[in-house]
Design an enzyme around this catalytic site. Structure first.
Site, mmCIF file in Angstrom:
data_model
loop_
_atom_site.group_PDB
_atom_site.id
_atom_site.type_symbol
_atom_site.label_atom_id
_atom_site.label_comp_id
_atom_site.label_asym_id
_atom_site.label_seq_id
_atom_site.Cartn_x
_atom_site.Cartn_y
_atom_site.Cartn_z
ATOM 1 N N THR A 75 36.469 63.393 0.220
ATOM 2 C CA THR A 75 37.764 63.537 -0.428
ATOM 3 C C THR A 75 38.908 63.166 0.509
ATOM 4 O O THR A 75 38.779 63.273 1.734
ATOM 5 C CB THR A 75 37.949 65.008 -0.877
ATOM 6 O OG1 THR A 75 39.280 65.203 -1.315
ATOM 7 C CG2 THR A 75 37.671 65.991 0.263
ATOM 8 N N ASP A 76 40.040 62.803 -0.087
ATOM 9 C CA ASP A 76 41.229 62.527 0.734
ATOM 10 C C ASP A 76 41.818 63.816 1.318
ATOM 11 O O ASP A 76 42.641 63.771 2.234
ATOM 12 C CB ASP A 76 42.296 61.785 -0.090
ATOM 13 C CG ASP A 76 42.794 62.551 -1.305
ATOM 14 O OD1 ASP A 76 42.268 63.650 -1.591
ATOM 15 O OD2 ASP A 76 43.711 62.039 -1.988
ATOM 16 N N GLU A 77 41.378 64.985 0.793
ATOM 17 C CA GLU A 77 41.977 66.245 1.261
ATOM 18 C C GLU A 77 41.668 66.527 2.729
ATOM 19 O O GLU A 77 42.337 67.351 3.349
ATOM 20 C CB GLU A 77 41.511 67.415 0.395
ATOM 21 C CG GLU A 77 41.911 67.251 -1.046
ATOM 22 C CD GLU A 77 41.998 68.554 -1.819
ATOM 23 O OE1 GLU A 77 41.964 69.627 -1.214
ATOM 24 O OE2 GLU A 77 42.114 68.479 -3.051
ATOM 25 N N TYR A 87 38.180 74.580 1.135
ATOM 26 C CA TYR A 87 37.457 73.438 0.546
ATOM 27 C C TYR A 87 37.550 72.218 1.451
ATOM 28 O O TYR A 87 36.539 71.624 1.830
ATOM 29 C CB TYR A 87 38.022 73.112 -0.848
ATOM 30 C CG TYR A 87 37.629 71.733 -1.347
ATOM 31 C CD1 TYR A 87 36.297 71.453 -1.671
ATOM 32 C CD2 TYR A 87 38.572 70.705 -1.473
ATOM 33 C CE1 TYR A 87 35.919 70.178 -2.100
ATOM 34 C CE2 TYR A 87 38.199 69.441 -1.904
ATOM 35 C CZ TYR A 87 36.873 69.179 -2.220
ATOM 36 O OH TYR A 87 36.509 67.922 -2.646
ATOM 37 N N LYS A 131 34.666 70.178 3.549
ATOM 38 C CA LYS A 131 34.365 68.744 3.348
ATOM 39 C C LYS A 131 34.549 67.986 4.666
ATOM 40 O O LYS A 131 33.765 67.089 4.988
ATOM 41 C CB LYS A 131 35.259 68.140 2.252
ATOM 42 C CG LYS A 131 34.953 68.593 0.842
ATOM 43 C CD LYS A 131 33.568 68.207 0.334
ATOM 44 C CE LYS A 131 33.406 66.729 0.081
ATOM 45 N NZ LYS A 131 32.107 66.413 -0.582
HETATM 46 P P1 NAD Z 1 31.880 69.162 -9.640
HETATM 47 O O1 NAD Z 1 32.250 70.517 -9.154
HETATM 48 O O2 NAD Z 1 32.268 68.740 -10.999
HETATM 49 O O3 NAD Z 1 30.290 68.979 -9.542
HETATM 50 C C1 NAD Z 1 29.562 69.409 -8.437
HETATM 51 C C2 NAD Z 1 28.068 69.335 -8.792
HETATM 52 O O4 NAD Z 1 27.322 69.769 -7.639
HETATM 53 C C3 NAD Z 1 27.671 70.248 -9.954
HETATM 54 O O5 NAD Z 1 26.809 69.560 -10.847
HETATM 55 C C4 NAD Z 1 26.943 71.402 -9.288
HETATM 56 O O6 NAD Z 1 25.934 71.990 -10.101
HETATM 57 C C5 NAD Z 1 26.349 70.712 -8.061
HETATM 58 N N1 NAD Z 1 26.133 71.658 -6.964
HETATM 59 C C6 NAD Z 1 27.029 72.547 -6.443
HETATM 60 N N2 NAD Z 1 26.453 73.272 -5.476
HETATM 61 C C7 NAD Z 1 25.185 72.823 -5.347
HETATM 62 C C8 NAD Z 1 24.088 73.162 -4.507
HETATM 63 N N3 NAD Z 1 24.199 74.138 -3.585
HETATM 64 N N4 NAD Z 1 22.941 72.480 -4.630
HETATM 65 C C9 NAD Z 1 22.807 71.494 -5.555
HETATM 66 N N5 NAD Z 1 23.803 71.141 -6.403
HETATM 67 C C10 NAD Z 1 24.970 71.802 -6.296
HETATM 68 O O7 NAD Z 1 32.436 68.169 -8.527
HETATM 69 P P2 NAD Z 1 33.120 66.735 -8.714
HETATM 70 O O8 NAD Z 1 34.544 66.920 -9.001
HETATM 71 O O9 NAD Z 1 32.281 65.917 -9.600
HETATM 72 O O10 NAD Z 1 33.009 66.198 -7.208
HETATM 73 C C11 NAD Z 1 31.837 65.530 -6.766
HETATM 74 C C12 NAD Z 1 32.014 65.146 -5.308
HETATM 75 O O11 NAD Z 1 33.132 64.290 -5.167
HETATM 76 C C13 NAD Z 1 32.267 66.334 -4.384
HETATM 77 O O12 NAD Z 1 31.578 66.102 -3.183
HETATM 78 C C14 NAD Z 1 33.769 66.314 -4.166
HETATM 79 O O13 NAD Z 1 34.109 66.857 -2.909
HETATM 80 C C15 NAD Z 1 34.055 64.830 -4.217
HETATM 81 N N6 NAD Z 1 35.398 64.444 -4.687
HETATM 82 C C16 NAD Z 1 35.902 64.954 -5.846
HETATM 83 C C17 NAD Z 1 37.144 64.518 -6.309
HETATM 84 C C18 NAD Z 1 37.747 65.022 -7.605
HETATM 85 O O14 NAD Z 1 38.890 64.697 -7.905
HETATM 86 N N7 NAD Z 1 37.025 65.776 -8.416
HETATM 87 C C19 NAD Z 1 37.879 63.591 -5.562
HETATM 88 C C20 NAD Z 1 37.335 63.119 -4.362
HETATM 89 C C21 NAD Z 1 36.083 63.541 -3.948
HETATM 90 O O1 DAU Z 2 42.309 64.908 -3.787
HETATM 91 C C1 DAU Z 2 40.965 64.992 -4.172
HETATM 92 C C2 DAU Z 2 40.668 66.393 -4.640
HETATM 93 O O2 DAU Z 2 41.292 66.535 -5.916
HETATM 94 C C3 DAU Z 2 39.166 66.686 -4.751
HETATM 95 O O3 DAU Z 2 38.599 66.615 -3.471
HETATM 96 C C4 DAU Z 2 38.928 68.076 -5.357
HETATM 97 O O4 DAU Z 2 37.543 68.283 -5.533
HETATM 98 C C5 DAU Z 2 39.618 68.119 -6.700
HETATM 99 O O5 DAU Z 2 39.470 69.401 -7.265
HETATM 100 C C6 DAU Z 2 41.104 67.783 -6.549
HETATM 101 O O6 DAU Z 2 41.786 68.814 -5.810
HETATM 102 P P1 DAU Z 2 43.265 69.303 -6.222
HETATM 103 O O7 DAU Z 2 43.484 70.648 -5.653
HETATM 104 O O8 DAU Z 2 44.271 68.257 -5.945
HETATM 105 O O9 DAU Z 2 43.068 69.360 -7.824
HETATM 106 P P2 DAU Z 2 43.532 70.430 -8.927
HETATM 107 O O10 DAU Z 2 43.256 69.802 -10.255
HETATM 108 O O11 DAU Z 2 42.980 71.782 -8.662
HETATM 109 O O12 DAU Z 2 45.096 70.496 -8.716
HETATM 110 C C7 DAU Z 2 45.902 69.343 -8.820
HETATM 111 C C8 DAU Z 2 47.346 69.769 -8.549
HETATM 112 O O13 DAU Z 2 47.790 70.575 -9.635
HETATM 113 C C9 DAU Z 2 47.523 70.602 -7.301
HETATM 114 O O14 DAU Z 2 48.778 70.280 -6.704
HETATM 115 C C10 DAU Z 2 47.545 72.039 -7.812
HETATM 116 C C11 DAU Z 2 48.187 71.884 -9.179
HETATM 117 N N1 DAU Z 2 47.754 72.857 -10.229
HETATM 118 C C12 DAU Z 2 46.424 73.016 -10.430
HETATM 119 C C13 DAU Z 2 45.968 73.893 -11.385
HETATM 120 C C14 DAU Z 2 44.489 74.091 -11.609
HETATM 121 C C15 DAU Z 2 48.694 73.537 -10.981
HETATM 122 O O15 DAU Z 2 49.918 73.345 -10.797
HETATM 123 N N2 DAU Z 2 48.247 74.399 -11.931
HETATM 124 C C16 DAU Z 2 46.924 74.638 -12.159
HETATM 125 O O16 DAU Z 2 46.588 75.480 -13.036
#
Ligand code: NAD
Ligand code: DAU
Length: 352
Positions: free
Chosen positions: A135-137, A160, A164
């Site tokens: 992730t970019d975080e 988180y 990561k």
């Molecule tokens: P998600 O939470 O939707 O899915 C995570 C999956 O991992 C689920 O299917 C869960 O069952 C599985 N999992 C969790 N713990 C586990 C364990 N201990 N063993 C086996 N499986 C397990 O996540 P996502 O949003 O699809 O993100 C996927 C990946 O991409 C993550 O590594 C996250 O850090 C990265 N990522 C997410 C975003 C985003 O915006 N969602 C952006 C950048 C990177």
């Molecule tokens: O940047 C990549 C990341 O983006 C991934 O690595 C994470 O897995 C993914 O969850 C996401 O993280 P964020 O914290 O940016 O996403 P989230 O949707 O939780 O929040 C987006 C923005 O919105 C953040 O500034 C917090 C705000 N927010 C979020 C929620 C859930 C609100 O204002 N209200 C809310 O109820």
């Protein structure tokens, strides 16, 4: 003897991004056996993969990253050529209330998987690849200007992002120490179908549909860089096949939005698409207490991925958001299933 040219192990394939990656690989690479390893936590849902579950080149294995012996067994049984590692605890707010879960899955789970790969491949790394999806975080936060590049120093602020970042360091350390052939990408915020409604965009869509308050953290001026999930999956396919071993690629949509502007846009689209009176969804916006340690701004410079591998997003934000809302409107049953039970407890704890 397998009839498939390659076997790819995808972890976290039942989650949001993972399910799009699995679907893409199953459809685009019929000569690969795609093995989806997932523990099916609250975020993992096999309903996400209904349309490919009967494909001849798809297999699901329920296993937890914390079970090192189980991982060894999966590796020994399938002897994958490549691993695409997406399984993780992924929600920042949950990491604030339960940081250890993130250490277990994201750090220890990743090290368990690295060990299983190292043991199975046993120094025979030719044609092998460990792709770590991050992730970019990990880069921390930006001020009003600038972009994250691949050279930006790590500076995570939430449990988180710290977990990561640690997992990224372990992957690179296994490359340096044991020669494990890895590639890594750091992506910005994804959105699209199958996104669990604890994250901003699906939570807002769900709450508009239910007529519930739309909780905006702090002053709503936090900025995120949004990418359609299918474009992330396409980038992963490209990097898996064409990325240089040991390289890192940033992935992002050059698409920054302040949260409050994005929520207002979603409200307008929801009013149009559901026939609600203009402005009625916006009335649900409620400012709530801020997220502790909230990063102000994320924005990705994806120039390297564009110039070296030729990737560009295929979907504009307008198209992507419209497709996303349509998907939620057409998939009420999915939303009902994932928002029953444990979701209600989480929501009560987080927002009341
Ligand atoms: P998600 O939470 O939707 O899915 C995570 C999956 O991992 C689920 O299917 C869960 O069952 C599985 N999992 C969790 N713990 C586990 C364990 N201990 N063993 C086996 N499986 C397990 O996540 P996502 O949003 O699809 O993100 C996927 C990946 O991409 C993550 O590594 C996250 O850090 C990265 N990522 C997410 C975003 C985003 O915006 N969602 C952006 C950048 C990177
Ligand atoms: O940047 C990549 C990341 O983006 C991934 O690595 C994470 O897995 C993914 O969850 C996401 O993280 P964020 O914290 O940016 O996403 P989230 O949707 O939780 O929040 C987006 C923005 O919105 C953040 O500034 C917090 C705000 N927010 C979020 C929620 C859930 C609100 O204002 N209200 C809310 O109820």
């Amino acid at each position: 003897m397998s009839t498939f040219r390659k076997t790819i192990l995808i972890t976290g394939g039942a989650g949001f991004i993972g399910s799009h990656v699995v679907r893409l690989f199953v459809r685009n690479h019929p000569d690969y056996l795609v093995v989806n390893l997932d523990a099916l936590t609250y975020a993992g849902n096999l309903e996400n993969l209904k349309d490919v579950e009967d494909a001849p080149n798809y297999l699901f294995v329920k296993e937890n990253l914390l079970n090192a012996e189980g991982l060894d067994r999966v590796m020994e049984t399938h002897r994958p050529d490549g691993i695409i590692h997406l399984a993780a605890e992924s929600h920042v707010d949950r990491s604030i209330s339960s940081p250890l879960d993130f250490v277990y899955t994201n750090v220890i789970g990743t090290v368990n998987l690295l060990n299983a790969a190292k043991k199975c491949w046993d120094g025979q790394f030719d044609g092998k690849r460990f792709y770590h999806v991050s992730t970019d975080e990990v880069y921390g936060t930006l001020g009003a200007t600038g972009l994250f590049t691949e050279e930006t120093p790590y500076d995570p602020h939430s449990p988180y992002s710290a977990s990561k970042a640690a997992s990224d360091h372990f992957v690179r350390a296994y490359g340096d120490t044991y020669g494990l052939p890895f590639v890594l990408s750091n992506c910005s915020n994804n959105y699209g179908p199958h996104h669990f409604p604890e994250k901003l965009i699906p939570l807002m869509i769900n709450n508009v549909l239910k007529g519930k308050p739309l909780p905006v953290y702090g002053d709503g001026k936090y900025t995120r860089d949004w990418l359609f999930v299918k474009d992330h999956a396409l980038a992963i396919d490209l990097i898996y096949h064409k990325g240089a071993t040991g390289a890192t690629y940033n992935i992002g949509g050059f698409n920054e939005w302040q949260n409050i502007d994005l929520v207002r846009l979603l409200c307008r689209l929801m009013d149009q698409k559901t026939g609600r009176p203009e402005g009625s969804s916006e009335e649900l916006i409620t400012y709530v207490k801020d997220r502790p340690g909230h990063d102000l701004r994320y924005a990705i410079d994806a120039t390297k991925l564009k110039s070296e591998l030729g990737w560009t997003p295929t979907v504009t934000f307008e198209e992507g958001l419209s497709q996303t809302i349509d998907w939620y409107l057409e998939n009420g049953a999915w939303l009902e299933h994932v928002t029953s039970g444990a979701y209600q407890d989480y929501y009560a704890q987080q927002y009341v």
